[in-house]
Enzyme design. Structure first.
Site, PDB file in Angstrom:
ATOM      1  N   THR A 185       0.793  -1.146  -0.100  1.00 49.81           N
ATOM      2  CA  THR A 185       0.101  -0.076  -0.047  1.00 49.81           C
ATOM      3  C   THR A 185       0.981   0.959  -0.070  1.00 49.81           C
ATOM      4  OG1 THR A 185       0.134   0.192   2.448  1.00 49.81           O
ATOM      5  CG2 THR A 185      -1.772  -1.082   1.463  1.00 49.81           C
ATOM      6  N   GLU A 331      -5.614  -4.069   1.178  1.00 50.26           N
ATOM      7  CA  GLU A 331      -5.609  -5.210   2.144  1.00 50.26           C
ATOM      8  C   GLU A 331      -7.078  -6.126   2.013  1.00 50.26           C
ATOM      9  OE1 GLU A 331      -5.204  -2.091   2.409  1.00 50.26           O
ATOM     10  OE2 GLU A 331      -3.983  -1.728   3.975  1.00 50.26           O
ATOM     11  N   LYS A 438     -14.131  17.294  13.319  1.00 49.82           N
ATOM     12  CA  LYS A 438     -14.926  17.409  14.599  1.00 49.82           C
ATOM     13  C   LYS A 438     -15.221  18.732  14.856  1.00 49.82           C
ATOM     14  CE  LYS A 438     -15.822  14.098  17.790  1.00 49.82           C
ATOM     15  NZ  LYS A 438     -15.308  13.048  18.718  1.00 49.82           N
ATOM     16  N   TRP A 443     -19.471  15.516  14.044  1.00 47.02           N
ATOM     17  CA  TRP A 443     -18.844  15.057  12.814  1.00 47.02           C
ATOM     18  C   TRP A 443     -19.294  15.859  11.519  1.00 47.02           C
ATOM     19  CZ3 TRP A 443     -17.693   9.050  13.133  1.00 47.02           C
ATOM     20  CH2 TRP A 443     -16.926   9.024  14.328  1.00 47.02           C
TER      21      TRP A 443
HETATM   22  P1  ADP Z   1      -3.874   3.248  -0.933  1.00 43.71           P
HETATM   23  O1  ADP Z   1      -3.928   2.868   0.423  1.00 43.71           O
HETATM   24  O2  ADP Z   1      -2.356   2.329  -1.724  1.00 43.71           O
HETATM   25  O3  ADP Z   1      -4.043   4.600  -1.578  1.00 43.71           O
HETATM   26  P2  ADP Z   1      -6.131   1.659  -1.680  1.00 43.71           P
HETATM   27  O4  ADP Z   1      -6.381   1.304  -2.889  1.00 43.71           O
HETATM   28  O5  ADP Z   1      -5.847   0.370  -0.899  1.00 43.71           O
HETATM   29  O6  ADP Z   1      -4.622   2.371  -1.984  1.00 43.71           O
HETATM   30  O7  ADP Z   1      -6.914   2.608  -0.734  1.00 43.71           O
HETATM   31  C1  ADP Z   1      -7.800   2.246  -0.076  1.00 43.71           C
HETATM   32  C2  ADP Z   1      -8.838   3.347   0.184  1.00 43.71           C
HETATM   33  O8  ADP Z   1      -9.235   4.202  -0.749  1.00 43.71           O
HETATM   34  C3  ADP Z   1     -10.026   2.925   1.179  1.00 43.71           C
HETATM   35  O9  ADP Z   1      -9.586   2.675   2.446  1.00 43.71           O
HETATM   36  C4  ADP Z   1     -10.820   4.291   0.911  1.00 43.71           C
HETATM   37  O10 ADP Z   1     -10.555   5.285   1.894  1.00 43.71           O
HETATM   38  C5  ADP Z   1     -10.331   4.822  -0.302  1.00 43.71           C
HETATM   39  N1  ADP Z   1     -11.466   4.510  -1.258  1.00 43.71           N
HETATM   40  C6  ADP Z   1     -11.432   3.280  -2.320  1.00 43.71           C
HETATM   41  N2  ADP Z   1     -12.560   3.234  -3.003  1.00 43.71           N
HETATM   42  C7  ADP Z   1     -13.262   4.350  -2.600  1.00 43.71           C
HETATM   43  C8  ADP Z   1     -14.555   4.820  -2.883  1.00 43.71           C
HETATM   44  N3  ADP Z   1     -15.254   4.271  -3.969  1.00 43.71           N
HETATM   45  N4  ADP Z   1     -15.110   5.745  -2.375  1.00 43.71           N
HETATM   46  C9  ADP Z   1     -14.280   6.613  -1.397  1.00 43.71           C
HETATM   47  N5  ADP Z   1     -13.168   6.059  -0.954  1.00 43.71           N
HETATM   48  C10 ADP Z   1     -12.754   5.032  -1.638  1.00 43.71           C
END
Ligand code: ADP
Length: 540
Positions: A185, A331, A438, A443
């Site tokens: 990641t 993950e 916050k 929130w």
């Molecule tokens: P990295 O962490 O390497 O940037 P990831 O693809 O693992 O790449 O990122 C995952 C995160 O991306 C998620 O936990 C979320 O916060 C965000 N994410 C993924 N898809 C969406 C979506 N459709 N809408 C909002 N957030 C998203």
């Protein structure tokens, strides 16, 4: 009582054998650095995978070794996915957009033995190779004719390496729990973290993500994964499309090129595609300017970041394409939820329908998901109770590579996302845990405020961050990149929020910038943006 069922191991080898046997003539089309349109079949692909496996053995690679790839979406990268994993080795896809130090770190951390590199990344790797002392050799993914001059040590040309090898290979009987692939990641804090997928998790994710309320793959589909294969295995499409017998079209380095994508869609009759919102913006911009159409395209998956409403609307209203929102993460292999709209949904009043359209969707089979409050109590799925998203399942990681301890207390993985679930089990992400604002003990969703700002025609990009405030603890600051030539003022955009969110949610002030900060994967880098404004003084 034991069942009478057979228990073959769920392996990527079984996906390869299935596609080879049942869909030998289905095509794989690729754009590569050395060929604007390469065309062959699953049968050709898997024959070459056999050659590659023999070449890996001859290079000295052994089962359990980690083999790195830095490549775009094309047929050679697909061959690596199968050749490496089905030989019992681990395919480590490296994101070329990571910062140099991160690339050096992950190649060393993963203990990559060999690195397969697209010709377009040769210069980059030449500069880094001295920091990768454990890599025994480099293989450039091209033919002898196109082989660049290079200072890479122990370098091979891919086509020459596999040319004289036999396409027969005795594939090892692998345990389904064996590691098949590794992906780091990007991580906005600390070093990147490695997620190790297994053959079993990959096969189960491919099954689950192909179901009708998710990717819905069929042998009649022509699928173009635009999401890079170095980002969570290209959302697993290189496994799930062959499992369904679908034709594959791989855009290589041209993923942000609206013209090439449009040509591929029309020429190859693409029915389904998947990518992050930025890719779709590029495509829609090109279509708008050129006036071209994309008649064969039926649906696109959009995920990786929250997708703004205009993308969904333009796709459907102008081109008849269903844009479907999905959520997941490295993950989770990555798919967690998928948002399919029904024909009944389309009859809802527009406002209500739009709200649903923007949701990230329902959990797919195999993902057990819950929302919890600060005390860890599970919250109801009532459309309002918002909390931290936790998941577990057969394709969710139970730890990071080389650091497994205390990862999932209680067996649940903390996604770091904040969301509510509506009564129809559709998830709405409202924020990242770290990004939530916050204000006065309540929130505020930075994502919702960003989405709204992005739906203003004069806004190119927007970020909303919480800035310390004497009275309210924190208040939202809207940071905007205007579209070229726009005269948008702070008053205009703040007025735009009126009636769309509660008044106390409306950002207190607006800052205009030329550009926002992004992570290596192109997402808003809120940490950096927060740093810009850490000493910000509110005007009143
Ligand atoms: P990295 O962490 O390497 O940037 P990831 O693809 O693992 O790449 O990122 C995952 C995160 O991306 C998620 O936990 C979320 O916060 C965000 N994410 C993924 N898809 C969406 C979506 N459709 N809408 C909002 N957030 C998203």
């Amino acid at each position: 009582m034991l069942s009478t069922m057979m228990e073959p191991a769920l392996t990527i080898t079984s996906v390869m054998n299935f596609a080879k046997k049942n869909y030998p003539n289905q095509e794989i089309i690729s754009v590569t650095a050395d060929n604007p349109l390469h065309r062959y079949t699953y049968k050709d692909a898997f024959q070459r995978v056999g050659k590659l496996a023999n070449a890996l053995v001859e290079l000295g690679a052994k089962p359990g070794d980690v083999i790195g790839t830095m490549a775009w979406n094309d047929y050679r990268h697909l061959e690596l996915y199968y050749g490496i994993s089905c030989s019992g080795m681990v395919c480590h896809t490296i994101n070329p957009r990571l910062f140099d130090e991160q690339i050096e770190y992950i190649v060393e951390h993963a203990e990559d033995k060999f690195l397969f590199v697209d010709p377009l990344f040769v210069t980059k790797i030449e500069a880094l190779q001295d920091k990768m002392p454990n890599v025994l050799g480099f293989i450039v993914l091209t033919s002898e004719d196109n082989m660049p001059e290079t200072t890479l040590r122990n370098v091979h040309c891919y086509e020459t390496l596999i040319a004289d090898k036999s396409d027969e290979f005795v594939w090892p009987e692998l345990q389904e729990s064996a590691a098949s692939a590794l992906c780091y990641t990007s991580g906005t804090t600390g070093n990147p973290k490695g997620v190790v997928y297994s053959h079993r998790s990959t096969v189960l994710h491919s099954y689950a993500s192909s179901m009708p309320d998710a990717f819905a793959f069929s042998r009649n589909d022509v699928v173009m994964p635009i999401v890079p294969m170095f980002h969570v295995n290209g959302w697993g499409i290189v496994y799930s499309a062959p499992m369904a017998g679908a034709k594959l079209v791989m855009p290589g380095p041209k993923m942000a090129d609206g013209k090439v994508l449009t040509t591929l869609i029309n020429q190859e009759k693409i029915t389904m595609s998947a990518g992050v919102p930025t890719v779709w913006l590029a495509l829609l911009d090109y279509l708008e300017q050129s006036g071209e159409s994309i008649d064969s395209l039926k649906r696109v998956t959009v995920g990786g970041a929250a997708c703004p409403l205009p993308i969904f609307k333009t796709f459907y209203d102008k081109y008849g394409v269903e844009a479907e929102h999905a959520w997941g993460m490295t993950e989770m292999s990555p798919l967690g939820t998928y948002n399919k709209m029904s024909s009944q949904d389309r009859e809802l009043p527009e406002e209500e329908f739009n709200q649903k359209l923007l949701r990230q969707g329902r959990p797919i089979y195999g993902v057990d998901l819950r929302i919890v409050n600060e005390n860890g109590d599970e919250l109801p799925w009532d459309g309002t109770s918002s909390g931290a998203v936790q998941v577990r399942g057969a394709f969710v990681t139970a730890g990071y590579h080389k650091q497994q301890a205390d990862f999932t207390p209680g067996g649940w993985f903390e996604t770091g996302d904040v969301a509510f679930m509506d009564e129809e089990s559709r998830m709405q992400i409202t924020d990242r845990t770290k990004d939530i604002i916050k204000s006065g003990g309540e929130w505020i969703s930075s994502i919702e405020l960003e989405n709204l700002a992005m739906s203003h025609p004069a806004v190119a990009e927007a970020a909303v961050i919480g800035v310390a405030h004497e009275k309210w603890t924190e208040r939202p600051l809207l940071v905007v990149v205007r579209k070229p030539d726009s005269g948008l003022t702070a008053q205009d955009i703040l007025k735009f929020y009126q009636g769309k969110v509660a008044t106390w949610w409306i950002p207190t002030e607006v800052a205009f910038v030329v550009e926002l900060a992004h992570t290596a994967t192109g997402k808003l880098d809120k940490k950096t943006i927060r740093q810009w404004y850490q000493d910000y003084q509110w005007q009143d």
